[in-house]
Design a protein around this motif. Sequence first.
Motif, PDB file in Angstrom:
ATOM      1  N   ALA A  33     -73.631 -64.997 -86.450  1.00 52.85           N
ATOM      2  CA  ALA A  33     -74.017 -66.095 -87.340  1.00 52.85           C
ATOM      3  C   ALA A  33     -72.870 -66.516 -88.259  1.00 52.85           C
ATOM      4  O   ALA A  33     -72.903 -67.591 -88.820  1.00 52.85           O
ATOM      5  N   ARG A  34     -71.876 -65.682 -88.426  1.00 51.05           N
ATOM      6  CA  ARG A  34     -70.788 -66.019 -89.335  1.00 51.05           C
ATOM      7  C   ARG A  34     -69.621 -66.657 -88.574  1.00 51.05           C
ATOM      8  O   ARG A  34     -69.605 -66.661 -87.366  1.00 51.05           O
ATOM      9  N   VAL A  35     -68.672 -67.172 -89.303  1.00 51.22           N
ATOM     10  CA  VAL A  35     -67.486 -67.767 -88.696  1.00 51.22           C
ATOM     11  C   VAL A  35     -66.437 -66.671 -88.548  1.00 51.22           C
ATOM     12  O   VAL A  35     -65.817 -66.268 -89.527  1.00 51.22           O
ATOM     13  N   PRO A  36     -66.240 -66.147 -87.342  1.00 45.56           N
ATOM     14  CA  PRO A  36     -65.298 -65.044 -87.180  1.00 45.56           C
ATOM     15  C   PRO A  36     -63.877 -65.537 -86.924  1.00 45.56           C
ATOM     16  O   PRO A  36     -63.657 -66.578 -86.344  1.00 45.56           O
ATOM     17  N   GLY A  37     -62.933 -64.771 -87.385  1.00 42.38           N
ATOM     18  CA  GLY A  37     -61.542 -65.069 -87.092  1.00 42.38           C
ATOM     19  C   GLY A  37     -61.122 -64.499 -85.752  1.00 42.38           C
ATOM     20  O   GLY A  37     -60.083 -64.832 -85.216  1.00 42.38           O
ATOM     21  N   TRP A  38     -61.969 -63.626 -85.189  1.00 44.70           N
ATOM     22  CA  TRP A  38     -61.660 -62.961 -83.927  1.00 44.70           C
ATOM     23  C   TRP A  38     -61.462 -63.982 -82.808  1.00 44.70           C
ATOM     24  O   TRP A  38     -60.503 -63.889 -82.045  1.00 44.70           O
ATOM     25  N   ALA A  39     -62.333 -64.955 -82.714  1.00 48.98           N
ATOM     26  CA  ALA A  39     -62.237 -65.956 -81.644  1.00 48.98           C
ATOM     27  C   ALA A  39     -60.976 -66.788 -81.806  1.00 48.98           C
ATOM     28  O   ALA A  39     -60.307 -67.123 -80.820  1.00 48.98           O
ATOM     29  N   VAL A  40     -60.622 -67.107 -83.024  1.00 47.90           N
ATOM     30  CA  VAL A  40     -59.420 -67.904 -83.274  1.00 47.90           C
ATOM     31  C   VAL A  40     -58.174 -67.096 -82.914  1.00 47.90           C
ATOM     32  O   VAL A  40     -57.250 -67.605 -82.266  1.00 47.90           O
ATOM     33  N   ARG A  41     -58.150 -65.821 -83.291  1.00 49.00           N
ATOM     34  CA  ARG A  41     -56.979 -64.982 -83.004  1.00 49.00           C
ATOM     35  C   ARG A  41     -56.822 -64.709 -81.513  1.00 49.00           C
ATOM     36  O   ARG A  41     -55.703 -64.759 -80.993  1.00 49.00           O
ATOM     37  N   THR A  42     -57.914 -64.422 -80.816  1.00 50.27           N
ATOM     38  CA  THR A  42     -57.794 -64.164 -79.379  1.00 50.27           C
ATOM     39  C   THR A  42     -57.381 -65.428 -78.632  1.00 50.27           C
ATOM     40  O   THR A  42     -56.610 -65.360 -77.678  1.00 50.27           O
ATOM     41  N   GLY A  43     -57.864 -66.565 -79.071  1.00 50.85           N
ATOM     42  CA  GLY A  43     -57.440 -67.826 -78.463  1.00 50.85           C
ATOM     43  C   GLY A  43     -55.967 -68.102 -78.715  1.00 50.85           C
ATOM     44  O   GLY A  43     -55.258 -68.609 -77.834  1.00 50.85           O
ATOM     45  N   LEU A  44     -55.488 -67.756 -79.909  1.00 52.98           N
ATOM     46  CA  LEU A  44     -54.078 -67.932 -80.229  1.00 52.98           C
ATOM     47  C   LEU A  44     -53.197 -67.052 -79.344  1.00 52.98           C
ATOM     48  O   LEU A  44     -52.196 -67.517 -78.785  1.00 52.98           O
ATOM     49  N   VAL A  45     -53.579 -65.795 -79.206  1.00 52.10           N
ATOM     50  CA  VAL A  45     -52.807 -64.873 -78.358  1.00 52.10           C
ATOM     51  C   VAL A  45     -52.788 -65.383 -76.919  1.00 52.10           C
ATOM     52  O   VAL A  45     -51.732 -65.396 -76.263  1.00 52.10           O
ATOM     53  N   TYR A  46     -53.924 -65.827 -76.427  1.00 53.87           N
ATOM     54  CA  TYR A  46     -54.003 -66.336 -75.064  1.00 53.87           C
ATOM     55  C   TYR A  46     -53.096 -67.548 -74.867  1.00 53.87           C
ATOM     56  O   TYR A  46     -52.329 -67.607 -73.902  1.00 53.87           O
ATOM     57  N   THR A  47     -53.136 -68.492 -75.774  1.00 53.35           N
ATOM     58  CA  THR A  47     -52.317 -69.685 -75.602  1.00 53.35           C
ATOM     59  C   THR A  47     -50.822 -69.372 -75.733  1.00 53.35           C
ATOM     60  O   THR A  47     -50.008 -69.965 -75.031  1.00 53.35           O
ATOM     61  N   ILE A  48     -50.458 -68.435 -76.587  1.00 54.78           N
ATOM     62  CA  ILE A  48     -49.046 -68.054 -76.693  1.00 54.78           C
ATOM     63  C   ILE A  48     -48.577 -67.408 -75.400  1.00 54.78           C
ATOM     64  O   ILE A  48     -47.505 -67.744 -74.871  1.00 54.78           O
ATOM     65  N   LEU A  49     -49.369 -66.485 -74.877  1.00 57.08           N
ATOM     66  CA  LEU A  49     -48.973 -65.800 -73.642  1.00 57.08           C
ATOM     67  C   LEU A  49     -48.891 -66.763 -72.462  1.00 57.08           C
ATOM     68  O   LEU A  49     -47.971 -66.664 -71.643  1.00 57.08           O
ATOM     69  N   ILE A  50     -49.834 -67.693 -72.357  1.00 59.53           N
ATOM     70  CA  ILE A  50     -49.789 -68.633 -71.241  1.00 59.53           C
ATOM     71  C   ILE A  50     -48.638 -69.633 -71.420  1.00 59.53           C
ATOM     72  O   ILE A  50     -48.031 -70.073 -70.437  1.00 59.53           O
ATOM     73  N   ASP A  51     -48.296 -69.966 -72.667  1.00 59.35           N
ATOM     74  CA  ASP A  51     -47.127 -70.830 -72.909  1.00 59.35           C
ATOM     75  C   ASP A  51     -45.853 -70.167 -72.389  1.00 59.35           C
ATOM     76  O   ASP A  51     -45.039 -70.808 -71.708  1.00 59.35           O
ATOM     77  N   VAL A  52     -45.678 -68.900 -72.712  1.00 59.34           N
ATOM     78  CA  VAL A  52     -44.495 -68.167 -72.252  1.00 59.34           C
ATOM     79  C   VAL A  52     -44.487 -68.092 -70.729  1.00 59.34           C
ATOM     80  O   VAL A  52     -43.454 -68.306 -70.081  1.00 59.34           O
ATOM     81  N   GLN A  53     -45.642 -67.815 -70.135  1.00 59.81           N
ATOM     82  CA  GLN A  53     -45.740 -67.707 -68.682  1.00 59.81           C
ATOM     83  C   GLN A  53     -45.358 -69.026 -68.005  1.00 59.81           C
ATOM     84  O   GLN A  53     -44.627 -69.031 -67.019  1.00 59.81           O
ATOM     85  N   VAL A  54     -45.853 -70.120 -68.526  1.00 59.17           N
ATOM     86  CA  VAL A  54     -45.546 -71.424 -67.931  1.00 59.17           C
ATOM     87  C   VAL A  54     -44.070 -71.772 -68.122  1.00 59.17           C
ATOM     88  O   VAL A  54     -43.443 -72.320 -67.211  1.00 59.17           O
TER      89      VAL A  54
END
Length: 127
Positions: A33-54
């Motif tokens: 029910a709350r606004v978690p930072g977990w989803a934002v942080r995991t999305g950030l890590v994912y996009t950084i890793l895929i940026d490097v991969q590409v």
Amino acid sequence: MGVLLMVHSLWRWLVLLAAVGAIAGAVTARSSARVPGWAVRTGLVYTILIDVQVLIGLALWVANQWWMGNAFYAFIHPLTMLLGLGVAHMGRGREKRAAVAGQPGGAGLWAYVGSLVLILLGIPWFQ
């Protein structure tokens, strides 16, 4: 270029793991029910890793021309990976906007799932 190709091949496992983490973070954020930072942080890590991969993949694609004559490496693999990158960034943007607006998390869930599907379709599993 052999080392760069090996890094590109091994880095994919980090990208796949981060994609699963981003999906798990979005699912967790959606169910709470709350606004978690977990989803934002995991999305950030994912996009950084895929940026490097590409970026590594684009360097390999431009520098090595061993993909010439192979339609999968010439067109399908780069196109699906770039689409997966774009969809992942779209999900990251949705997560970030939801967090800033104070809305429940999980807004990027379907974008992360779509990105993972595109990446899985574009990986040369036969190599």
